[in-house]
Write an enzyme that holds these catalytic residues in place. Sequence first.
Site, mmCIF file in Angstrom:
data_model
loop_
_atom_site.group_PDB
_atom_site.id
_atom_site.type_symbol
_atom_site.label_atom_id
_atom_site.label_comp_id
_atom_site.label_asym_id
_atom_site.label_seq_id
_atom_site.Cartn_x
_atom_site.Cartn_y
_atom_site.Cartn_z
ATOM 1 N N GLY A 1 4.863 1.988 -1.993
ATOM 2 C CA GLY A 1 3.604 1.249 -1.921
ATOM 3 C C GLY A 1 2.371 2.139 -1.877
ATOM 4 C CG ASN A 2 2.659 6.355 -0.719
ATOM 5 O OD1 ASN A 2 3.651 5.953 -1.315
ATOM 6 N ND2 ASN A 2 2.426 7.623 -0.532
ATOM 7 C CE LYS B 1 10.654 -8.247 1.754
ATOM 8 N NZ LYS B 1 10.563 -7.019 2.525
ATOM 9 C CE LYS C 1 9.953 1.738 -3.399
ATOM 10 N NZ LYS C 1 10.033 1.563 -1.992
ATOM 11 C CE LYS D 1 10.950 4.640 1.692
ATOM 12 N NZ LYS D 1 10.779 3.634 0.633
HETATM 13 P P1 ADP Z 1 7.612 2.513 0.614
HETATM 14 O O1 ADP Z 1 6.502 1.639 0.158
HETATM 15 O O2 ADP Z 1 7.549 3.878 0.007
HETATM 16 O O3 ADP Z 1 8.966 1.886 0.512
HETATM 17 P P2 ADP Z 1 7.880 2.208 3.505
HETATM 18 O O4 ADP Z 1 6.710 2.027 4.416
HETATM 19 O O5 ADP Z 1 8.768 1.053 3.254
HETATM 20 O O6 ADP Z 1 7.303 2.819 2.159
HETATM 21 O O7 ADP Z 1 8.791 3.395 4.067
HETATM 22 C C1 ADP Z 1 8.243 4.693 4.333
HETATM 23 C C2 ADP Z 1 7.810 4.799 5.781
HETATM 24 O O8 ADP Z 1 8.938 4.801 6.643
HETATM 25 C C3 ADP Z 1 7.119 6.081 6.162
HETATM 26 O O9 ADP Z 1 5.770 6.076 5.782
HETATM 27 C C4 ADP Z 1 7.292 6.108 7.697
HETATM 28 O O10 ADP Z 1 6.170 5.518 8.304
HETATM 29 C C5 ADP Z 1 8.489 5.214 7.929
HETATM 30 N N1 ADP Z 1 9.641 5.808 8.607
HETATM 31 C C6 ADP Z 1 10.524 5.078 9.328
HETATM 32 N N2 ADP Z 1 11.502 5.846 9.816
HETATM 33 C C7 ADP Z 1 11.242 7.119 9.389
HETATM 34 C C8 ADP Z 1 11.913 8.367 9.571
HETATM 35 N N3 ADP Z 1 13.025 8.464 10.281
HETATM 36 N N4 ADP Z 1 11.375 9.462 8.981
HETATM 37 C C9 ADP Z 1 10.242 9.368 8.265
HETATM 38 N N5 ADP Z 1 9.567 8.216 8.065
HETATM 39 C C10 ADP Z 1 10.057 7.082 8.603
HETATM 40 MG MG MG Z 2 9.613 0.168 1.574
#
Ligand code: ADP
Ligand code: MG
Length: 322
Positions: free
Chosen positions: A18-19, A136, A221, A284
């Site tokens: 998303g970023n 969701k 995704k 992820k």
């Molecule tokens: P995206 O849109 O890339 O899927 P998400 O917000 O769903 O992003 O997932 C990424 C976020 O997960 C990071 O920005 C961080 O805030 C969070 N996060 C949760 N657990 C962890 C972890 N163990 N290590 C690093 N980041 C983490």
């Molecule tokens: Mg995500």
Amino acid sequence: MTEKKQDDRRVAVVAIGGNSLIKDKNHRSVEDQYNAAGETAYHIARMIESGWDVAIGHGNGPQVGFILRRSELARHELHEVPLEVCGADTQGAIGYSLQQNLYNHFLNMGIRKPVATVVTQVEVDANDPAFQNPSKPIGSFMDEADALRRQSEEGWDVVEDAGRGWRRVVPSPLPTRVVELDAVKELIDAGVVVITVGGGGIPVVTDERGHLQGIAAVIDKDFASSLLATSIKASLFLISTAVEKVAINYGTPDEKWVDHMTLAEAKRYLEEGIHFKKGSMAPKIQAVIWFLEQGGQEAIITNPENIARALAGETGTHITRN
Ligand code: ADP
Ligand code: MG
């Protein structure tokens, strides 16, 4: 059509988060999203310049939310947009933004590389347990009367959200097949940068005659990108998100940023349940585990600006089978 010999190729799936489209809540306009996509596209273009063939997956949660909101606000005058069509619309719009940014970066770099977006359907199993538990939230808050009316008239699943109002909820089943896989493979083999499985793909089910039908659901995704990476036998699965590395004991005094994990370690940490937040990092890691278990060699999790350094082994979290 073949551009290089198959075995000389290094194929990566890059899943962008998303970023890469919305930096913060004050930068959500189409122009802001274009500029944000341009930054990530630059780092992917550099990766391609260094010899990688890339298929790009991306998120679409906020963008689907915007379309649904417009659709709701305009419903006194215009037909509403079904969820799966919001998925298709965002694949097209986000794909356009990435295509044009990549085109312009390649021009500046003096390289020739075609880019194409494939509007992509992803099949899910109609018997997936997620259909028994739609969880969701989708679209805006409603009052109780509106929620119950839509439940009876349109078959929506609705829930009351902790005193804040009512919302529609949809299932989030696991992806089982990328419907356009053969087309995606042909494009990659022909040297085309492919944007696909946007937003996890448009969820479809197969009926008894084998026909496809779009359904109101959302697919993670990262899971869809993992399935894509497995299906095209990518040698690398790169997840680009908002953090440079993954931490264990994230958000606690024992937080530790990890440079390398084995598949076994990743599975153990995920099982321990305390390291990766549900709904953000946990999916992820799960996506990476599936990729490595299905024969993938390496996955990297990092942020867009560190893609080149992560590929050089200087940063990012690398997860490998051993
Ligand atoms: P995206 O849109 O890339 O899927 P998400 O917000 O769903 O992003 O997932 C990424 C976020 O997960 C990071 O920005 C961080 O805030 C969070 N996060 C949760 N657990 C962890 C972890 N163990 N290590 C690093 N980041 C983490
Ligand atoms: Mg995500």
